[in-house]
Write an enzyme that holds these catalytic residues in place. Structure first.
Site, PDB file in Angstrom:
ATOM      1  CB  CYS A 257      -0.930   0.005   1.211  1.00  0.00           C
ATOM      2  SG  CYS A 257      -2.079  -1.391   1.265  1.00  0.00           S
ATOM      3  N   PRO A 260       1.682   7.750  -0.991  1.00  0.00           N
ATOM      4  CG  PRO A 260       2.236   9.957  -0.411  1.00  0.00           C
ATOM      5  CD  PRO A 260       1.637   8.698   0.154  1.00  0.00           C
ATOM      6  N   GLY A 261       4.286   7.198  -1.743  1.00  0.00           N
ATOM      7  CA  GLY A 261       5.618   6.723  -2.127  1.00  0.00           C
ATOM      8  C   GLY A 261       6.746   7.070  -1.185  1.00  0.00           C
ATOM      9  N   GLY A 262       6.458   7.670  -0.045  1.00  0.00           N
ATOM     10  CA  GLY A 262       7.516   8.102   0.866  1.00  0.00           C
ATOM     11  C   GLY A 262       8.402   6.979   1.355  1.00  0.00           C
ATOM     12  CE  LYS A 263       5.174   4.601   6.060  1.00  0.00           C
ATOM     13  NZ  LYS A 263       4.379   5.696   5.450  1.00  0.00           N
ATOM     14  CG  ASP A 281      -2.041   2.433  -2.891  1.00  0.00           C
ATOM     15  OD1 ASP A 281      -3.224   2.096  -2.678  1.00  0.00           O
ATOM     16  OD2 ASP A 281      -1.335   2.976  -2.027  1.00  0.00           O
ATOM     17  CB  CYS A 379      -0.079   7.074  10.532  1.00  0.00           C
ATOM     18  SG  CYS A 379      -1.544   7.130   9.478  1.00  0.00           S
TER      19      CYS A 379
END
Length: 428
Positions: A257, A260-263, A281, A379
């Site tokens: 999942c 928006p791609g941070g990890k 996603d 989160c």
């Protein structure tokens, strides 16, 4: 103000979209700021604070309004209700705005929007609030800090009253934005110098050498360093996912999942152009966000894939050295930044999310190769979605061992509320 745009009128328009039409506050605000890029830095800051603050403090504001109005907030016309909320917010929380200005501008807006007959009511309520709000005693933590009662009750049950008081205070305290250096493109010190040359205030983050907190800028997307992909906006707690995963060069990573791609971008950067991060996603829109960030960061060892995490993908059987499951959650750890989550989430929705989380974990855990790693993160700070889920998972899947779990609470170390668990798959 330096333009002919009425920032209070824009705020009223946004509050109507958020509170009456159910739109998300961060998206509504982003669209307006994009449309009115020519506004001065002062106007943009005023607009942002008044909108976000009025949404965030809504429970408190309504309690105060009801203390001085014969007509309860729930019975008011939507425009008048939102107009009073933003007026009271200015009176209570914006020291730089004279009470008279907040009141007079609200009265003008009521008349301008066709409610001349109620302008006297608006004037009377706001004047009464200005005179008497400091004498109000709030009955509980929910009303005082504008956190819905069911959330406060859960936190008291899980963490006790003293810790809950610290949490609600922490989520009500404004924080700087934190960013992660794109180490593929520049060193942390280089980024710091670039940002400072663009007029940004930069402070190191003690936990991570590549992270900074930034403030004092006008428009994030207007920074050349942002456009060039030199950094990614990300909370320190979220950065800890990649740190916990500890990828090796050449690993194959699946982020189920990923938007928006941070990890995903963080892990890809740590792998130094080797291996592959497959960031998945559900929708074309979300995979578009992932691809946009991949391109901006110049990453060749990462790809965006549209896939439903609840549907088993046989081609992924034992494929992942690391599986990242940062799953949809109630988001209660980030209500300090995403102000309307607290009002959109309910106890019933939160319990449905537990079912979804378990369904996804059941579906995707087979993707982890023997001796591979799975990272589960959310989160939120609900035990039901975090520790309880991990207890359930290892009972249902004894081939996995729980190596570590960490629940970060707002106010503990200056981060958002975040949960990270690391699991290891046995040899088969």
């Amino acid at each position: 103000m330096t333009t002919n745009v009425n920032t209070r009128a824009l705020t009223l328009q946004m509050l109507t979209a958020i509170n009456e039409e159910g739109q998300y506050s961060h998206l509504v605000l982003r669209d307006v700021l994009d449309k009115y890029q020519y506004l001065s830095k002062t106007e943009r800051a005023f607009l942002t604070r008044l909108t976000e603050g009025t949404v965030e403090k809504q429970i408190t504001l309504d309690y105060v309004i009801n203390s001085f109005s014969k007509t309860p907030v729930s019975k008011m016309k939507p425009l008048i209700r939102n107009l009073l909320r933003m007026g009271v917010y200015q009176i209570m929380y914006m020291d730089g705005v004279p009470d008279s200005a907040a009141i007079n501008e609200a009265v003008k807006l009521a008349k301008k929007r066709g409610f001349s007959g109620l302008s006297g009511f608006v004037n009377g309520v706001l004047r009464s609030v200005a005179r008497g709000w400091k004498n109000i005693s709030f009955p509980d933590l929910s009303t005082r800090f504008s956190v819905p009662e069911w959330i406060v009750d859960e936190w008291i049950r899980d963490y006790g009253k003293e810790k809950t008081e610290q949490i609600v205070e922490a989520v009500s305290t404004e924080k700087d934005i934190t960013i992660r250096t794109n180490l593929k493109l520049c060193a942390p010190q280089e980024l710091k110098q670039r940002l400072e040359s663009e007029g940004v205030r930069v402070k190191p983050v003690p936990q991570l050498a590549y992270a900074f907190s930034i403030s004092g800028f006008d428009y994030l997307a207007g920074l050349l360093s942002f456009q060039e992909g030199l950094f990614y906006v990300q909370d320190v707690s979220s950065m800890m996912v990649a740190e916990t995963a500890a990828p090796k060069e050449g690993d194959y990573v699946i982020d189920v999942c990923g938007a928006p791609g941070g990890k995903s971008t963080h892990i890809a950067e740590m792998m130094k152009d080797t291996g592959m991060v497959e960031s998945r996603d559900l929708t074309e829109y979300k995979t578009g966000l992932i691809e946009e960030n991949r391109l901006r960061h110049g990453l060749t060892n990462m790809k965006a894939v549209q896939m439903d995490a609840t549907v088993y993908d046989s081609s992924s059987h034992h494929k992942a050295d690391i599986l990242v499951c940062d799953l949809p959650c109630s988001g209660l750890g980030v209500i300090g930044k995403k102000t309307d989550i607290r009002y959109k989430m309910t106890a019933e929705k939160a319990e449905e999310l537990v079912k979804l989380q378990r369904r996804i974990l059941d579906t995707v855990c087979d993707y982890v190769r023997p001796k591979g790693t799975m990272i589960y993160s959310t989160c939120t700070i609900r035990r039901a979605e975090n520790e309880d889920n991990m207890e359930w998972f290892v009972k249902e899947h004894p081939e996995f061992s729980l190596i570590s779990e960490q629940q970060m609470l707002p106010g503990d170390v200056g981060t958002d509320g975040f949960f990270i668990a690391k699991l290891l798959r046995s040899e088969e």
